[in-house]
Write a protein that holds these residues in place. Structure first.
Motif, PDB file in Angstrom:
ATOM      1  N   GLY A   1      -4.383  -1.230  -7.837  1.00  0.00           N
ATOM      2  CA  GLY A   1      -5.692  -0.648  -7.591  1.00  0.00           C
ATOM      3  C   GLY A   1      -5.632   0.681  -6.878  1.00  0.00           C
ATOM      4  N   ILE A   2      -6.767   1.342  -6.859  1.00  0.00           N
ATOM      5  CA  ILE A   2      -6.968   2.572  -6.101  1.00  0.00           C
ATOM      6  C   ILE A   2      -8.153   2.316  -5.170  1.00  0.00           C
ATOM      7  CG2 ILE A   2      -5.975   4.119  -7.828  1.00  0.00           C
ATOM      8  CD1 ILE A   2      -8.833   4.754  -8.747  1.00  0.00           C
ATOM      9  N   PRO A   3      -8.220   3.035  -4.057  1.00  0.00           N
ATOM     10  CA  PRO A   3      -9.274   2.735  -3.088  1.00  0.00           C
ATOM     11  C   PRO A   3     -10.645   3.249  -3.514  1.00  0.00           C
ATOM     12  CG  PRO A   3      -8.001   4.606  -2.344  1.00  0.00           C
ATOM     13  CD  PRO A   3      -7.336   4.095  -3.599  1.00  0.00           C
ATOM     14  N   PRO A   4     -11.651   2.423  -3.306  1.00  0.00           N
ATOM     15  CA  PRO A   4     -13.014   2.936  -3.470  1.00  0.00           C
ATOM     16  C   PRO A   4     -13.356   3.729  -2.212  1.00  0.00           C
ATOM     17  CG  PRO A   4     -13.086   0.660  -2.760  1.00  0.00           C
ATOM     18  CD  PRO A   4     -11.634   1.014  -2.936  1.00  0.00           C
ATOM     19  N   LYS A   5     -14.169   4.719  -2.334  1.00  0.00           N
ATOM     20  CA  LYS A   5     -14.609   5.444  -1.143  1.00  0.00           C
ATOM     21  C   LYS A   5     -15.697   4.606  -0.477  1.00  0.00           C
ATOM     22  CE  LYS A   5     -11.730   8.613  -1.549  1.00  0.00           C
ATOM     23  NZ  LYS A   5     -10.518   8.400  -0.786  1.00  0.00           N
ATOM     24  N   SER A   6     -15.489   4.317   0.781  1.00  0.00           N
ATOM     25  CA  SER A   6     -16.391   3.412   1.482  1.00  0.00           C
ATOM     26  C   SER A   6     -17.075   4.108   2.645  1.00  0.00           C
ATOM     27  CB  SER A   6     -15.600   2.213   1.998  1.00  0.00           C
ATOM     28  OG  SER A   6     -16.453   1.348   2.703  1.00  0.00           O
ATOM     29  N   ILE A   7     -18.265   3.657   2.959  1.00  0.00           N
ATOM     30  CA  ILE A   7     -18.979   4.171   4.133  1.00  0.00           C
ATOM     31  C   ILE A   7     -18.883   3.174   5.294  1.00  0.00           C
ATOM     32  CG2 ILE A   7     -20.560   5.632   2.820  1.00  0.00           C
ATOM     33  CD1 ILE A   7     -22.651   3.364   3.093  1.00  0.00           C
ATOM     34  N   ARG A   8     -18.235   2.039   5.056  1.00  0.00           N
ATOM     35  CA  ARG A   8     -18.092   1.023   6.105  1.00  0.00           C
ATOM     36  C   ARG A   8     -16.847   1.320   6.942  1.00  0.00           C
ATOM     37  NH1 ARG A   8     -17.388  -3.748   2.672  1.00  0.00           N
ATOM     38  NH2 ARG A   8     -16.921  -4.815   4.618  1.00  0.00           N
ATOM     39  N   ASP A   9     -16.978   1.265   8.259  1.00  0.00           N
ATOM     40  CA  ASP A   9     -15.881   1.579   9.169  1.00  0.00           C
ATOM     41  C   ASP A   9     -14.700   0.627   9.042  1.00  0.00           C
ATOM     42  OD1 ASP A   9     -17.322   3.702  10.165  1.00  0.00           O
ATOM     43  OD2 ASP A   9     -18.056   2.609  11.917  1.00  0.00           O
ATOM     44  N   VAL A  10     -14.933  -0.598   8.611  1.00  0.00           N
ATOM     45  CA  VAL A  10     -13.852  -1.586   8.548  1.00  0.00           C
ATOM     46  C   VAL A  10     -12.980  -1.441   7.303  1.00  0.00           C
ATOM     47  CG1 VAL A  10     -15.089  -3.278   9.953  1.00  0.00           C
ATOM     48  CG2 VAL A  10     -15.318  -3.332   7.449  1.00  0.00           C
ATOM     49  N   VAL A  11     -13.362  -0.579   6.376  1.00  0.00           N
ATOM     50  CA  VAL A  11     -12.614  -0.400   5.133  1.00  0.00           C
ATOM     51  C   VAL A  11     -11.681   0.805   5.260  1.00  0.00           C
ATOM     52  CG1 VAL A  11     -12.771   0.064   2.655  1.00  0.00           C
ATOM     53  CG2 VAL A  11     -14.458  -1.426   3.761  1.00  0.00           C
ATOM     54  N   ASP A  12     -10.379   0.551   5.086  1.00  0.00           N
ATOM     55  CA  ASP A  12      -9.383   1.626   5.088  1.00  0.00           C
ATOM     56  C   ASP A  12      -9.205   2.096   3.651  1.00  0.00           C
ATOM     57  OD1 ASP A  12      -7.206   3.304   5.166  1.00  0.00           O
ATOM     58  OD2 ASP A  12      -5.859   1.858   6.092  1.00  0.00           O
ATOM     59  N   ASP A  13      -9.699   3.282   3.362  1.00  0.00           N
ATOM     60  CA  ASP A  13      -9.572   3.835   2.012  1.00  0.00           C
ATOM     61  C   ASP A  13      -8.632   5.043   2.002  1.00  0.00           C
ATOM     62  OD1 ASP A  13     -11.132   5.744   3.242  1.00  0.00           O
ATOM     63  OD2 ASP A  13     -12.837   5.543   1.900  1.00  0.00           O
ATOM     64  N   SER A  14      -7.694   5.053   2.934  1.00  0.00           N
ATOM     65  CA  SER A  14      -6.800   6.201   3.063  1.00  0.00           C
ATOM     66  C   SER A  14      -5.578   6.141   2.146  1.00  0.00           C
ATOM     67  CB  SER A  14      -6.318   6.326   4.516  1.00  0.00           C
ATOM     68  OG  SER A  14      -5.509   5.215   4.871  1.00  0.00           O
ATOM     69  N   PHE A  15      -5.297   4.984   1.554  1.00  0.00           N
ATOM     70  CA  PHE A  15      -4.111   4.830   0.705  1.00  0.00           C
ATOM     71  C   PHE A  15      -4.359   5.416  -0.686  1.00  0.00           C
ATOM     72  CE2 PHE A  15      -6.699   1.057   0.251  1.00  0.00           C
ATOM     73  CZ  PHE A  15      -6.686   0.779  -1.102  1.00  0.00           C
ATOM     74  N   THR A  16      -3.264   5.618  -1.423  1.00  0.00           N
ATOM     75  CA  THR A  16      -3.358   6.163  -2.774  1.00  0.00           C
ATOM     76  C   THR A  16      -3.406   5.054  -3.815  1.00  0.00           C
ATOM     77  OG1 THR A  16      -2.023   8.031  -1.986  1.00  0.00           O
ATOM     78  CG2 THR A  16      -2.355   7.856  -4.363  1.00  0.00           C
ATOM     79  N   TYR A  17      -2.545   4.035  -3.666  1.00  0.00           N
ATOM     80  CA  TYR A  17      -2.499   2.881  -4.571  1.00  0.00           C
ATOM     81  C   TYR A  17      -2.269   1.614  -3.770  1.00  0.00           C
ATOM     82  CZ  TYR A  17      -1.922   5.827  -8.731  1.00  0.00           C
ATOM     83  OH  TYR A  17      -2.107   6.732  -9.737  1.00  0.00           O
ATOM     84  N   SER A  18      -2.752   0.511  -4.298  1.00  0.00           N
ATOM     85  CA  SER A  18      -2.406  -0.801  -3.761  1.00  0.00           C
ATOM     86  C   SER A  18      -1.814  -1.636  -4.889  1.00  0.00           C
ATOM     87  CB  SER A  18      -3.636  -1.514  -3.184  1.00  0.00           C
ATOM     88  OG  SER A  18      -4.563  -1.825  -4.205  1.00  0.00           O
ATOM     89  N   LEU A  19      -0.949  -2.548  -4.497  1.00  0.00           N
ATOM     90  CA  LEU A  19      -0.306  -3.447  -5.452  1.00  0.00           C
ATOM     91  C   LEU A  19      -0.282  -4.838  -4.836  1.00  0.00           C
ATOM     92  CD1 LEU A  19       1.571  -4.183  -7.896  1.00  0.00           C
ATOM     93  CD2 LEU A  19       3.482  -3.428  -6.463  1.00  0.00           C
TER      94      LEU A  19
ATOM     95  N   TYR B   1       0.855  -1.190   0.000  1.00  0.00           N
ATOM     96  CA  TYR B   1       0.000   0.000   0.000  1.00  0.00           C
ATOM     97  C   TYR B   1       0.885   1.231   0.000  1.00  0.00           C
ATOM     98  CZ  TYR B   1      -3.862  -3.087   0.982  1.00  0.00           C
ATOM     99  OH  TYR B   1      -4.795  -4.085   0.888  1.00  0.00           O
ATOM    100  N   PHE B   2       0.545   2.198  -0.863  1.00  0.00           N
ATOM    101  CA  PHE B   2       1.297   3.436  -1.007  1.00  0.00           C
ATOM    102  C   PHE B   2       0.410   4.608  -0.592  1.00  0.00           C
ATOM    103  CE2 PHE B   2       2.860   0.527  -4.249  1.00  0.00           C
ATOM    104  CZ  PHE B   2       4.247   0.669  -4.176  1.00  0.00           C
ATOM    105  N   TRP B   3       0.949   5.493   0.235  1.00  0.00           N
ATOM    106  CA  TRP B   3       0.307   6.758   0.568  1.00  0.00           C
ATOM    107  C   TRP B   3       1.167   7.857  -0.022  1.00  0.00           C
ATOM    108  CZ3 TRP B   3      -0.073   2.523   3.611  1.00  0.00           C
ATOM    109  CH2 TRP B   3      -1.310   2.220   4.168  1.00  0.00           C
ATOM    110  N   PHE B   4       0.613   8.630  -0.930  1.00  0.00           N
ATOM    111  CA  PHE B   4       1.361   9.703  -1.588  1.00  0.00           C
ATOM    112  C   PHE B   4       1.407  10.960  -0.723  1.00  0.00           C
ATOM    113  CE2 PHE B   4       1.438   8.880  -6.446  1.00  0.00           C
ATOM    114  CZ  PHE B   4       1.922   7.604  -6.233  1.00  0.00           C
TER     115      PHE B   4
END
Length: 133
Positions: A73-91, A38-41
């Motif tokens: 991949g890139i994160p989908p914006k989620s409304i579920r608390d268990v989903v971390d969508d703070s990253f920029t890219y995943s590989l 996971y990459f955070w820009f």
């Protein structure tokens, strides 16, 4: 009416054959060893930086002698608390063994990707795992 039904059946068969051929051409996911990154820009909204990252990453994955399959991949914006969508890219990259993954760490294609893009990210997190047998 019969002609219409026959035409629909033919289109369905032809479409399913095309789908089957496409799936047969795809690489099979190798469950032996998965490397998830996971990459955070620093600046995730920088279009030029994202383009540079994607171009370099695609070149690296194409040229890797060790990586078997990959997913970017890139994160989908989620409304579920268990989903971390703070990253920029995943590989996700798969390997046939932990030893292959170690070789990948030192190969020229991987090192070039890091050199070309390391200024873009502020954080990188890696999860490696073996597949269950």
């Amino acid at each position: 009416m019969k002609t219409r039904i026959i035409m629909l059946l033919l289109v369905g068969v032809m479409g399913s054959n095309a789908f089957a051929q496409k799936n047969n051409d795809m690489k099979t996911f190798d469950p032996a060893f998965a490397h998830t990154v996971y990459f955070w820009f620093k600046n995730p909204d920088d279009v030029e930086g994202r383009t540079r990252f994607e171009t370099s990453l695609k070149k690296f994955l194409r040229d890797s002698k060790f990586a078997k399959t990959n997913f970017v991949g890139i994160p989908p914006k989620s409304i579920r608390d268990v989903v971390d969508d703070s990253f920029t890219y995943s590989l996700i990259v798969t390997f046939d063994s932990a030893e292959s993954q170690e070789g990948y760490q030192e190969e020229e294609a991987h090192l070039l990707f890091i050199e070309e893009c390391k200024d873009l990210w502020e954080r990188v997190v890696v999860y490696d795992s073996y597949g269950l047998k």
